[in-house]
Design a protein around this motif. Sequence first.
Motif, mmCIF file in Angstrom:
data_model
loop_
_atom_site.group_PDB
_atom_site.id
_atom_site.type_symbol
_atom_site.label_atom_id
_atom_site.label_comp_id
_atom_site.label_asym_id
_atom_site.label_seq_id
_atom_site.Cartn_x
_atom_site.Cartn_y
_atom_site.Cartn_z
ATOM 1 N N PHE A 1 43.266 35.620 41.806
ATOM 2 C CA PHE A 1 42.860 35.201 40.464
ATOM 3 C C PHE A 1 42.284 36.365 39.662
ATOM 4 O O PHE A 1 42.568 36.519 38.475
ATOM 5 C CB PHE A 1 41.821 34.085 40.561
ATOM 6 N N SER B 1 44.954 38.622 38.521
ATOM 7 C CA SER B 1 45.723 37.938 37.482
ATOM 8 C C SER B 1 45.049 38.101 36.128
ATOM 9 O O SER B 1 45.689 38.448 35.119
ATOM 10 C CB SER B 1 45.858 36.449 37.846
ATOM 11 N N ARG B 2 43.759 37.862 36.103
ATOM 12 C CA ARG B 2 43.008 38.017 34.849
ATOM 13 C C ARG B 2 43.027 39.440 34.346
ATOM 14 O O ARG B 2 43.252 39.706 33.151
ATOM 15 C CB ARG B 2 41.563 37.543 35.065
ATOM 16 N N ARG C 1 51.076 35.740 36.194
ATOM 17 C CA ARG C 1 51.376 34.331 36.442
ATOM 18 C C ARG C 1 51.699 34.088 37.914
ATOM 19 O O ARG C 1 51.306 33.063 38.493
ATOM 20 C CB ARG C 1 52.517 33.872 35.543
ATOM 21 N N PHE D 1 48.473 34.198 40.001
ATOM 22 C CA PHE D 1 47.712 32.966 39.766
ATOM 23 C C PHE D 1 48.324 31.805 40.548
ATOM 24 O O PHE D 1 47.612 31.050 41.231
ATOM 25 C CB PHE D 1 47.691 32.657 38.273
ATOM 26 N N ALA E 1 46.466 29.759 43.581
ATOM 27 C CA ALA E 1 46.210 28.330 43.433
ATOM 28 C C ALA E 1 46.887 27.531 44.546
ATOM 29 O O ALA E 1 46.282 26.615 45.122
ATOM 30 C CB ALA E 1 46.694 27.854 42.066
ATOM 31 N N ALA F 1 38.653 31.921 39.180
ATOM 32 C CA ALA F 1 39.787 31.020 38.932
ATOM 33 C C ALA F 1 39.714 30.414 37.539
ATOM 34 O O ALA F 1 40.729 30.345 36.818
ATOM 35 C CB ALA F 1 39.822 29.934 39.996
ATOM 36 N N ALA G 1 40.514 33.166 35.011
ATOM 37 C CA ALA G 1 41.939 33.478 34.973
ATOM 38 C C ALA G 1 42.717 32.379 34.259
ATOM 39 O O ALA G 1 43.628 32.648 33.465
ATOM 40 C CB ALA G 1 42.474 33.674 36.389
ATOM 41 N N ALA G 2 42.375 31.116 34.544
ATOM 42 C CA ALA G 2 43.047 30.014 33.858
ATOM 43 C C ALA G 2 42.809 30.080 32.353
ATOM 44 O O ALA G 2 43.725 29.821 31.552
ATOM 45 C CB ALA G 2 42.555 28.680 34.419
ATOM 46 N N LEU H 1 44.893 33.057 30.819
ATOM 47 C CA LEU H 1 46.328 32.760 30.834
ATOM 48 C C LEU H 1 46.670 31.637 29.856
ATOM 49 O O LEU H 1 47.734 31.663 29.220
ATOM 50 C CB LEU H 1 46.778 32.397 32.250
ATOM 51 N N TYR I 1 47.581 25.613 32.712
ATOM 52 C CA TYR I 1 46.390 26.428 32.917
ATOM 53 C C TYR I 1 45.144 25.690 32.418
ATOM 54 O O TYR I 1 44.080 25.767 33.034
ATOM 55 C CB TYR I 1 46.522 27.780 32.222
ATOM 56 N N TYR J 1 41.935 24.699 34.598
ATOM 57 C CA TYR J 1 40.627 25.123 34.102
ATOM 58 C C TYR J 1 39.632 23.968 34.145
ATOM 59 O O TYR J 1 38.507 24.094 34.662
ATOM 60 C CB TYR J 1 40.800 25.636 32.678
#
Length: 415
Positions: free
Chosen positions: A257, A260-261, A280, A283, A287, A322, A325-326, A329, A338, A342
């Motif tokens: 995560f 990803s961010r 993506r 992530f 997940a 997490a 990152a959500a 994205l 996402y 979140y």
Amino acid sequence: MTVTAWTTSPEHRAWLRTERLRLLDFGRHAALPGGGAGWLDVEGRPDLDRGIETWITARTVHTYSLGALLGVPGARDVARGALAGLFGPQAPLRDREHGGWFARVARDGTVQDGDKQCYQHAFVVLAASTAVAAGLDGATELFDEATTTFLERFWDDAAGMCVDAYDRTFAELDPYRGVNGNMHAVEAMLAAGDLTGDVAWRDRALRVARRVVTEARAHDWRIPEHYDATWTADLDLNRQRPDDPFKPYGATVGHGFEWSRLLVHLEASTGAEDLLTAARALFARAAADGWAVDGREGFVYTTDWTGAPVVRDRMHWVPAEATAAAAVLHARTGDEDYARSYATWWDHVATAFVDTERGSWHHQLDATNTPTDTVWPGKPDLYHAVQATLLPVAPLSPGLAVAVRDGLVPTRTDA
């Protein structure tokens, strides 16, 4: 209100702000007499038996400098006290003989761990960047020293990566190479680039990220973290000590995560066009491997290279990363999946991690979501949790310090 509206609704943003203020209040006693910041216990008191650590101190400078920029009363004093542990003639963590910063000293200044580590020094660069943005005394000098040390000692231009650790004198370089230190170096380099406008910092960060993406792609988007001096992955490191707090065996869900961010921030900062697909994919892998895979809500800490859980305990920083990152994205793509993630993960944080009685978040839960402390005793610091309350309302670029300084982050509950 639809799930998508969570990331933009005034009510949710007000909740994030309230939680941020609650967290900052918890750590109001973190700064230590004589400089530096303490490892916080479950009540928010410094655990004096743990001495003074550079990573805790630097993260405290960063977090409370953000608080100062946001106008939180008392935050500047905490940031100033912590910064005094890193810079100045009496700074206990600063090695005035060999340069750089010790990993840990006792409260009386006795060096307990003299190693010079990339992870620690990356956080000093981040702290200095945020402190300069906040206008703290001594921050510019700290930034100059920290960035010079970082480039001279840790940046390996040939590899396009950072080395990991030296002995106290910088004479002996450890053959281990690690991705954890490089990940936080990317964060620090982006902050330095935002502060100075020097694109070389962003270029270095991009080189690191692309190498990590290449490795992750080759392992089904699970990130190998441990390498030897030739940058050959060691997939079995710490198999017998899988819950190591800094070098765990296997793939670390939370780092999927976090990377990803960071890739989304890098894309926004540099204009690079090849990062979103990787962001993506990282992530999605994190997940799928991590969330509720053992029948209960929460993210497992680590998996093996097939995705099977190894350490099932839940660490607070994983849902913090997490949700962040959500958020980024969702901001970047508009994909409602996402936003749904979140909302689900913030619900989990609020019900399982937030400690409404004693403050802050539980740093570790077991597989039944019961607080435990086998890896992270106490509630050491606030860096991940506070950032989780800020990143959803911040732009993708610049980073938090410059964004807050320049008025790009809403600070009112109705924003």
